[in-house]
Scaffold this motif. Structure first.
Motif: not given
Length: 148
Positions: A111-115, A117-133
């Motif tokens: 609910x509070x996330x930006x972006x 992207x259909x992925x659940x967990x995204x990066x905070x700076x520019x919301x895109x799918x988070x990598x395993x690393x």
């Protein structure tokens, strides 16, 4: 010793392997390590953002691997029956069940996330799918907080 004699025979230093009929001792099964209740609570306290809490609860409660969690999409989660469809190794698809804690933190995070992207967990700076690393980096930070 057995490896040394096998190597010597394969390299031509010995005409026959004197240790070829020796059976190796059976290695005992490794007992898995687990966290105590205190360590689990300390890890929960080390989570500051809703994303960290949702990520931790999802990993801890479902037992999913990091790669499975990274590939989760919003439409993979069914909050009405508290389940999620995860894609594992070898594209194996399975259903995991989520508890109330995961449901609460996932709702707060999404609910509070930006972006968009259909992925659940995204990066905070520019919301895109988070990598395993990136996910491993986040979890490493939690562990280092626990040790302080």
């Amino acid at each position: 010793m057995k490896s040394l004699f096998r190597w010597s025979h394969e390299e031509g230093y010995l005409q026959m392997n004197p240790a070829s009929k020796i059976k190796e001792p059976k290695v005992g099964k490794r007992i898995p390590k687990y966290l105590s209740e205190k360590e689990i609570e300390l890890l929960r306290e080390a989570c500051h953002s809703a994303m960290e809490k949702a990520m931790f609860e999802f990993m801890f409660s479902t037992g999913c691997r990091i790669g499975e969690i990274v590939s989760l999409k919003k439409n993979d989660i069914n909050l009405s029956n508290r389940s999620a469809i995860v894609k594992g190794r070898g594209d194996k698809v399975s259903e995991v069940y989520i508890n109330i804690r995961i449901e609460i933190w996932l709702k707060r995070y999404i609910d509070n996330r930006n972006g968009t992207d259909p992925a659940i967990f995204v990066t905070e700076v520019y919301p895109y799918r988070m990598s395993v690393a990136q996910m491993i980096y986040n979890q490493t930070n939690l562990k280092s907080c626990r040790n302080k």
